[in-house]
Design a protein around this motif. Structure first.
Motif, PDB file in Angstrom:
ATOM      1  N   GLU A   1      -0.617   9.727   4.510  1.00 61.51           N
ATOM      2  CA  GLU A   1      -0.003  10.962   4.987  1.00 61.51           C
ATOM      3  C   GLU A   1       1.515  10.855   5.022  1.00 61.51           C
ATOM      4  OE1 GLU A   1      -1.772  11.750   8.747  1.00 61.51           O
ATOM      5  OE2 GLU A   1      -3.771  12.107   7.919  1.00 61.51           O
ATOM      6  N   TYR A   2       2.015   9.750   5.571  1.00 55.42           N
ATOM      7  CA  TYR A   2       3.466   9.588   5.678  1.00 55.42           C
ATOM      8  C   TYR A   2       4.125   9.534   4.299  1.00 55.42           C
ATOM      9  CZ  TYR A   2       7.948   7.254   6.230  1.00 55.42           C
ATOM     10  OH  TYR A   2       9.284   6.947   6.142  1.00 55.42           O
ATOM     11  N   SER A   3       3.548   8.761   3.392  1.00 54.42           N
ATOM     12  CA  SER A   3       4.159   8.564   2.077  1.00 54.42           C
ATOM     13  C   SER A   3       4.195   9.854   1.265  1.00 54.42           C
ATOM     14  CB  SER A   3       3.399   7.477   1.307  1.00 54.42           C
ATOM     15  OG  SER A   3       3.394   6.266   2.018  1.00 54.42           O
ATOM     16  N   VAL A   4       3.069  10.559   1.229  1.00 54.79           N
ATOM     17  CA  VAL A   4       3.002  11.799   0.454  1.00 54.79           C
ATOM     18  C   VAL A   4       3.910  12.858   1.065  1.00 54.79           C
ATOM     19  CG1 VAL A   4       1.504  13.703  -0.256  1.00 54.79           C
ATOM     20  CG2 VAL A   4       0.707  11.339  -0.451  1.00 54.79           C
ATOM     21  N   ARG A   5       3.875  12.977   2.372  1.00 56.19           N
ATOM     22  CA  ARG A   5       4.711  13.969   3.051  1.00 56.19           C
ATOM     23  C   ARG A   5       6.195  13.685   2.819  1.00 56.19           C
ATOM     24  NH1 ARG A   5       2.373  13.327   7.999  1.00 56.19           N
ATOM     25  NH2 ARG A   5       4.230  12.242   8.698  1.00 56.19           N
TER      26      ARG A   5
ATOM     27  N   SER B   1       4.121  21.829   6.516  1.00 55.20           N
ATOM     28  CA  SER B   1       3.264  23.011   6.371  1.00 55.20           C
ATOM     29  C   SER B   1       2.312  22.853   5.191  1.00 55.20           C
ATOM     30  CB  SER B   1       4.117  24.269   6.176  1.00 55.20           C
ATOM     31  OG  SER B   1       4.942  24.498   7.297  1.00 55.20           O
ATOM     32  N   ILE B   2       2.853  22.449   4.046  1.00 57.96           N
ATOM     33  CA  ILE B   2       2.021  22.306   2.851  1.00 57.96           C
ATOM     34  C   ILE B   2       1.009  21.190   3.040  1.00 57.96           C
ATOM     35  CG2 ILE B   2       2.023  21.703   0.403  1.00 57.96           C
ATOM     36  CD1 ILE B   2       4.820  22.958   0.210  1.00 57.96           C
ATOM     37  N   PHE B   3       1.484  20.038   3.484  1.00 59.33           N
ATOM     38  CA  PHE B   3       0.578  18.891   3.596  1.00 59.33           C
ATOM     39  C   PHE B   3      -0.464  19.114   4.691  1.00 59.33           C
ATOM     40  CE2 PHE B   3      -0.797  14.716   5.008  1.00 59.33           C
ATOM     41  CZ  PHE B   3      -1.141  14.134   3.798  1.00 59.33           C
ATOM     42  N   GLY B   4      -0.046  19.663   5.815  1.00 60.06           N
ATOM     43  CA  GLY B   4      -0.993  19.907   6.899  1.00 60.06           C
ATOM     44  C   GLY B   4      -2.090  20.865   6.490  1.00 60.06           C
ATOM     45  N   ALA B   5      -1.712  21.913   5.775  1.00 64.78           N
ATOM     46  CA  ALA B   5      -2.706  22.866   5.288  1.00 64.78           C
ATOM     47  C   ALA B   5      -3.641  22.208   4.282  1.00 64.78           C
ATOM     48  CB  ALA B   5      -2.008  24.066   4.654  1.00 64.78           C
ATOM     49  N   ALA B   6      -3.089  21.334   3.450  1.00 69.19           N
ATOM     50  CA  ALA B   6      -3.905  20.648   2.443  1.00 69.19           C
ATOM     51  C   ALA B   6      -4.928  19.731   3.093  1.00 69.19           C
ATOM     52  CB  ALA B   6      -2.999  19.847   1.496  1.00 69.19           C
ATOM     53  N   VAL B   7      -4.522  19.008   4.120  1.00 67.83           N
ATOM     54  CA  VAL B   7      -5.442  18.102   4.814  1.00 67.83           C
ATOM     55  C   VAL B   7      -6.562  18.890   5.499  1.00 67.83           C
ATOM     56  CG1 VAL B   7      -5.681  16.473   6.734  1.00 67.83           C
ATOM     57  CG2 VAL B   7      -3.769  16.247   5.136  1.00 67.83           C
ATOM     58  N   ALA B   8      -6.182  19.968   6.213  1.00 68.28           N
ATOM     59  CA  ALA B   8      -7.193  20.787   6.895  1.00 68.28           C
ATOM     60  C   ALA B   8      -8.172  21.373   5.884  1.00 68.28           C
ATOM     61  CB  ALA B   8      -6.504  21.905   7.688  1.00 68.28           C
ATOM     62  N   TRP B   9      -7.663  21.856   4.778  1.00 67.15           N
ATOM     63  CA  TRP B   9      -8.524  22.444   3.741  1.00 67.15           C
ATOM     64  C   TRP B   9      -9.433  21.390   3.128  1.00 67.15           C
ATOM     65  CZ3 TRP B   9      -8.106  21.478  -1.675  1.00 67.15           C
ATOM     66  CH2 TRP B   9      -8.927  22.295  -2.464  1.00 67.15           C
ATOM     67  N   SER B  10      -8.910  20.190   2.886  1.00 66.17           N
ATOM     68  CA  SER B  10      -9.715  19.128   2.267  1.00 66.17           C
ATOM     69  C   SER B  10     -10.854  18.674   3.171  1.00 66.17           C
ATOM     70  CB  SER B  10      -8.832  17.920   1.911  1.00 66.17           C
ATOM     71  OG  SER B  10      -8.427  17.218   3.078  1.00 66.17           O
ATOM     72  N   LYS B  11     -10.690  18.884   4.472  1.00 64.59           N
ATOM     73  CA  LYS B  11     -11.733  18.500   5.429  1.00 64.59           C
ATOM     74  C   LYS B  11     -12.748  19.613   5.652  1.00 64.59           C
ATOM     75  CE  LYS B  11      -8.994  15.200   8.101  1.00 64.59           C
ATOM     76  NZ  LYS B  11      -8.445  14.861   9.436  1.00 64.59           N
ATOM     77  N   GLY B  12     -12.620  20.688   4.866  1.00 62.59           N
ATOM     78  CA  GLY B  12     -13.584  21.765   4.976  1.00 62.59           C
ATOM     79  C   GLY B  12     -13.274  22.763   6.057  1.00 62.59           C
TER      80      GLY B  12
ATOM     81  N   LEU C   1       0.832  -1.204   0.000  1.00 63.65           N
ATOM     82  CA  LEU C   1       0.000   0.000   0.000  1.00 63.65           C
ATOM     83  C   LEU C   1       0.868   1.256   0.000  1.00 63.65           C
ATOM     84  CD1 LEU C   1      -2.627   1.637   0.359  1.00 63.65           C
ATOM     85  CD2 LEU C   1      -2.390   1.269   2.827  1.00 63.65           C
ATOM     86  N   GLU C   2       1.871   1.269   0.876  1.00 66.66           N
ATOM     87  CA  GLU C   2       2.741   2.450   0.946  1.00 66.66           C
ATOM     88  C   GLU C   2       3.440   2.698  -0.387  1.00 66.66           C
ATOM     89  OE1 GLU C   2       6.793   4.024   3.138  1.00 66.66           O
ATOM     90  OE2 GLU C   2       5.658   2.391   4.070  1.00 66.66           O
ATOM     91  N   GLN C   3       3.955   1.635  -1.000  1.00 68.82           N
ATOM     92  CA  GLN C   3       4.644   1.802  -2.276  1.00 68.82           C
ATOM     93  C   GLN C   3       3.691   2.283  -3.364  1.00 68.82           C
ATOM     94  OE1 GLN C   3       8.088   1.491  -2.700  1.00 68.82           O
ATOM     95  NE2 GLN C   3       7.445   2.639  -4.526  1.00 68.82           N
ATOM     96  N   SER C   4       2.464   1.785  -3.350  1.00 71.71           N
ATOM     97  CA  SER C   4       1.475   2.201  -4.342  1.00 71.71           C
ATOM     98  C   SER C   4       1.134   3.679  -4.191  1.00 71.71           C
ATOM     99  CB  SER C   4       0.200   1.345  -4.203  1.00 71.71           C
ATOM    100  OG  SER C   4       0.473  -0.017  -4.451  1.00 71.71           O
TER     101      SER C   4
END
Length: 202
Positions: free
Chosen positions: A118-122, A157-168, A62-65
């Motif tokens: 989250e870990y893989s993308v970050r 910073s980028i990923f955290g902001a993206a997650v918060a924004w995606s959750k509305g 899963l992580e590699q995918s």
């Protein structure tokens, strides 16, 4: 000898490709929690021993995918000659925002998929930023913060902001959210706080 090695490499690559393809199909059909290693191996028409030659468990697959998909996205959207420049950062931030918005909501908050995503993308985001920021190391040998630290903090910073924004977190467009993140990354909090020496930093 070279031919034997090449043949083994091709078989190895083919088996891994089939396992990844089978995994993707089963994710759509059964979901991550329900699928087993046997399911993946059977769909790929290999034995479980072959699966374990490539991956220790389904979580590693899963992580590699996840990594593969994000890397392919970055390669498609981010030209190889890009670097730490406001317009290039803008493209990167918008790419991450759209990717997170598209995929994050598909996983249950309690599912193990989310932490791995989250870990893989970050981590891959930090790798890209490390390359970009590393271009300045020769020009700024006196800079007190290491490239690794800057890349790590910027990726969070980028990923955290993206997650918060995606959750509305806020109902704003991807363009406006990109502008906000870009402002923080390029101007920081010094100008926001009104430090009179900020103009000297720019």
């Amino acid at each position: 000898m070279q031919r034997v090695g090449n043949g083994k490499d091709r078989r190895h690559s083919r088996s891994q490709r089939l396992l990844k393809q089978s995994f993707a199909e089963l994710m759509r059909e059964k979901g991550f929690t329900a699928m087993t290693v046997k399911d993946i191996a059977d769909r790929a028409d290999v034995n479980r021993g072959t699966f374990y030659e490539h991956f220790p468990d389904k979580f590693a697959l899963l992580e590699q995918s996840i990594r593969d998909k994000f890397i392919q996205l970055l390669e498609r959207e981010i030209p190889p000659d890009y670097g730490w420049h406001p317009e290039h950062i803008r493209v990167l931030v918008q790419t991450v925002l759209e990717h997170v918005r598209t995929l994050y909501g598909r996983c249950s908050p309690i599912d193990t998929v989310n932490p791995l995503f989250e870990y893989s993308v970050r981590d891959e985001l930090a790798n890209l930023l490390r390359r970009w920021l590393g271009q300045f190391r020769a020009d700024r040998p006196d800079w007190p913060v290491s490239v690794d630290t800057m890349a790590l903090m910027t990726s969070w910073s980028i990923f955290g902001a993206a997650v918060a924004w995606s959750k509305g977190y806020e109902e704003i467009s991807v363009t406006e959210m990109t502008d906000r993140i870009l402002t923080v990354l390029t101007e920081g909090t010094v100008r926001f706080a009104g430090d009179p020496s900020a103009d000297q930093i720019r």
